[in-house]
Write an enzyme that holds these catalytic residues in place. Structure first.
Site, PDB file in Angstrom:
ATOM      1  N   PHE A   1       0.841  -1.198   0.000  1.00 55.19           N
ATOM      2  CA  PHE A   1       0.000   0.000   0.000  1.00 55.19           C
ATOM      3  C   PHE A   1       0.882   1.256   0.000  1.00 55.19           C
ATOM      4  CE2 PHE A   1      -2.317   3.330   2.405  1.00 55.19           C
ATOM      5  CZ  PHE A   1      -3.268   3.585   1.428  1.00 55.19           C
ATOM      6  N   GLN A   2       0.573   2.184  -0.867  1.00 59.17           N
ATOM      7  CA  GLN A   2       1.320   3.431  -1.051  1.00 59.17           C
ATOM      8  C   GLN A   2       2.788   3.185  -1.330  1.00 59.17           C
ATOM      9  OE1 GLN A   2       0.230   6.297   2.073  1.00 59.17           O
ATOM     10  NE2 GLN A   2      -1.447   6.958   0.754  1.00 59.17           N
TER      11      GLN A   2
END
Lengths: 604, 171
Positions: free
Chosen positions: A125-126
């Site tokens: 994530f990210q």
């Protein structure tokens, strides 16, 4: 405690969480302000920031603006600007600002968060490949994978950002590196040479002597100074003025160099290039010897390369050897810092006994005065109070009124016609007072840049000369201005068009105004009010001065919406693919634009 | 513009052996539109701190000067040397060449390999793998001869180069 006195196995007491080590290294590098935006991957740094007072954090509203603000901070102070953003979208949003700083040689250190090392490459994530994405967007970048490298990398990044030709540097910081205890390493002493990056700053004396002899024999010399003089520091600007006065030569500045030489000086012939003055470009066209200090023969300066200054011998002083002989082949290359080069030129000029071609230079100045007599920046403003405001007049009045206040004025711009009018009609007497996106031409630069300059110069009058289209690209920073009570003035030349696009469509694309009309614009007065700022509007000449005075008198941020003539074009103009002597001067000569070739259109 | 004639240049670059350094060099070439004819890289000092990159490229004199200046300003680059300009130098490349065939072709391949001083490093009743070193032209010539004889696969290293004589490229 220095690196060498660190015990081989530091005890727990000497280890601090990585985030604290990073902040300590920043503090030791003299950092006072960080522009940033938090997110998951950088939370440990934000936690460490919360528990200290040495470094002030300015919360922007978009990461691109954080970098532009740091650029404004750096450009107005000569210090390194610092940015802190999170991983993934935080880093990718910063990329435009980084490239902007790369093109304009602005020293920036940008800390980016990264997913923990064990997740790198897992599409976490990210997660983004920040070092991969920013490799061509920065001067250099780092990914820290060992805690013991943290402090060392921060020190190295500052050295790289500010040394040689300055530029942006990214440090990618995986989250586990920020949490894990890490040792601190002091910054290397200034006299310790860097292991591989050691740019040359002292010019070669033989090249300096050759340059001086060439300049003394010159009958039609021109000094062409750029942003390198400003990057070298205020002393370089002082030396430039001394050299210009000693030699009696005309001096022109690039867009990035404005302020390096006083605009009011009689030896200043104005800015050169695509929208430069007639006299500056004709000097470049007709000169027999050209001295370029800290500029890079950008295509906006040279126009058609094979017709650029055809009869001159060229001297080029630049701190970046790769800028020399890149676009234009020169006769005397000088690698060195602009300030050192100018100091060496001054000394060599005084020692060299070559006679100066004085009589010829008198004739040269007579010629320059004839070019000046054309008054290429003249415009016609209907004096009636109800008249439509010419954008040039709005900028000229802004300049005159702000100058009369005697205050320290810093001007930033967005990109387009208003930027060129600001460059043409505002006179800069000193360096570091003019912030503009030259190389990359980034719309949305001006408001955050003015914000960064205002942080660094709380007493200065910071004005963003803007267009209504550009300013919308980073308008969210009005929120930052409100939060920190930054009295930045946004002076919008509102012609309801992306003016420069419209101008090119008029001149080069048969007046087909494809998608260049700013439809459905916000009401800028109410927009200012929504952001807790003051909104002002001038719709005719009679209101202009009053609005400027009111804007300057207000202690907080202001948006002044100046409704200007919609169809005004920016002149003089060297059309794409044309030579300096093929300049278009004003509305009466616009038909010359028909001569622009398809090759010229390709050149943008 | 002067220097419009293109030339081939063999450039040796000493770099810090750190993550991403090769990507920086390759990115510079692709980003600025320079040609790479071949590129080799390996650590060259006893501690593995330094790597040497050998790049064969071509362009006008102005472009090759640009390439060198651009390489030299990369932060992890220690030294850039244009071997083509700096005097006599040796260039070598290693190739592994697989030739598959039977009968007359097989005998002829072996005979030619001997003439080119290529060594047999693997053999089956239907194939040979030859190892040969030389400059690119020599290897090209050998491959040309092998083609009708059952050339099946080639693996080449690209050029490595070094200056003749005492002069040494070092940090």
């Amino acid at each position: 405690m220095s690196a060498t006195t660190l015990p081989a196995n530091p005890t727990d007491a000497e280890l601090r969480p990585g985030a604290e080590v990073v902040l300590r290294a920043l503090k030791d590098q003299g950092v006072e302000v960080i522009f940033g935006y938090p997110g998951g991957a950088v939370l440990p740094i934000y936690d460490a920031l919360f528990q200290q007072n040495a470094i002030r954090h300015i919360l922007v509203r978009h990461e691109q603006a954080a970098v532009h603000a740091a650029e404004g901070y750096a450009r107005s102070t000569g210090k390194v600007g610092v940015v802190l953003v999170t991983s993934g979208p935080g880093a990718t949003n910063a990329v435009t600002g980084l490239v902007d700083a790369l093109m304009d040689s602005i020293p920036i250190v940008c800390l980016t968060g990264q997913v923990p090392t064990h997740l790198i490459g897992n599409d976490a994530f990210q997660e983004a490949d920040t070092t991969g994405i920013t490799r061509p967007a920065t001067k250099h970048n780092y990914l820290v994978k060992r805690s013991e490298d943290l402090a060392k990398v921060v020190h190295d990044a500052f050295y790289v950002a500010r040394s040689g030709r300055p530029g942006p540097v990214v440090i990618d910081l995986p989250k586990d590196m920020l949490i894990k205890p890490a040792p601190y390493t002091e910054a290397p002493k200034p006299e310790t040479p860097h292991r591989s990056y050691r740019p040359v700053t002292e010019p070669d004396p033989a090249a300096i002597r050759e340059a001086v002899r060439m300049l003394k024999r010159s009958e039609r010399p021109i000094i062409y100074a750029g942003g390198g003089v400003i990057n070298s520091g205020p002393e370089a600007s002082r030396l430039l003025a001394e050299f210009v006065h000693l030699t009696g030569m005309p001096c022109t500045n690039t867009l990035m160099g404005l302020g390096a030489f006083p605009a009011s000086d009689p030896q200043f012939v104005g800015m050169l290039g695509m929208h430069g003055t007639y006299e500056a470009n004709m000097c470049m066209w007709q000169c027999d010897v050209m001295l370029n200090v800290g500029a890079r023969f950008d295509d906006r300066i040279t126009g058609r390369l094979d017709a650029f200054s055809p009869n001159s011998r060229k001297i080029h002083a630049d701190i970046d050897p790769s800028s020399i002989n890149k676009n234009v082949k020169v006769d005397v290359p000088i690698v060195g810092d602009a300030g050192r080069v100018l100091a060496a030129l001054l000394e060599a000029w005084r020692q060299d006994d070559t006679p100066v071609a004085k009589d010829a230079q008198v004739a040269w100045w007579r010629q320059i005065d004839q070019w000046r007599a054309i008054h290429c920046l003249a415009y016609k403003q209907d004096p009636a109070p109800s008249a439509i405001i010419k954008p040039q007049h709005a900028v000229k009045r802004l300049f005159e009124i702000t100058r009369a206040t005697g205050r320290d004025v810093i001007v930033s711009t967005e990109v387009g016609q208003h930027q060129m009018w600001a460059a043409q009609y505002i006179g800069f007497e000193k360096p570091n007072k003019w912030l503009t996106s030259g190389g990359l031409g980034t719309m949305g630069y001006g408001l955050p840049a003015a914000m960064g300059a205002q942080i660094a110069n709380p007493d200065a009058l910071c004005i963003d000369v803007a267009g209504e289209a550009s300013i919308l690209m980073n308008i969210q920073e009005m929120g930052t201005l409100a939060q920190y009570r930054l009295p930045v003035k946004a002076f919008i030349l509102n012609n309801e068009y992306m003016g420069m696009v419209r101008q090119w469509q008029e001149l080069l694309h048969g007046g087909r105004y494809s998608e260049s009309y700013s439809d459905a614009l916000p009401d800028f007065v109410r927009l200012a009010e929504a952001f807790h700022a003051k909104g002002l509007r001038a719709t005719n000449l009679g209101e202009l001065d009053g609005v400027i005075h009111e804007m300057l008198a207000h202690p907080g941020p202001v948006i002044a919406d100046i409704c200007v003539a919609k169809d005004e074009n920016c002149f003089p103009m060297i059309p794409s693919g044309a030579a300096h002597n093929e300049m278009i001067l004003g509305p009466d000569q616009e038909k010359n634009a028909a001569a622009v070739t398809d090759e010229g259109k390709v050149l943008v | 513009m002067s220097g419009m004639n293109t030339r081939t240049a063999t450039i040796a670059v000493l770099v810090e052996n750190e993550a991403g350094v090769l990507a920086r060099v390759i990115g510079l070439f692709s980003g600025r539109g320079y040609n790479i004819e071949s590129l080799t890289v390996a650590p060259v000092d006893e501690h593995g701190r330094l790597s040497r990159i050998t790049i064969v490229t071509n362009g006008t004199d102005m472009v090759i000067e640009q390439i060198k200046a651009q390489l030299d300003r990369l932060v992890p680059v220690h030294k850039v040397s244009d071997l083509t300009l700096e005097g006599p130098h040796l260039t070598r490349e290693l190739a592994l060449v697989k030739v598959v065939g039977k009968g007359e072709h097989r005998v002829e391949a072996l005979r030619l390999a001997d003439a080119f001083r290529a060594r047999v490093v693997d053999a089956t009743t239907e194939s040979f793998v030859f190892e040969m070193t030389g400059n690119a032209e020599k290897i090209d010539a050998f491959l040309g001869l092998m083609r009708p004889l059952g050339l099946a696969e080639v693996s080449r290293t690209g050029a490595v180069a070094i200056m003749r004589g005492r002069a040494a490229l070092a940090v």
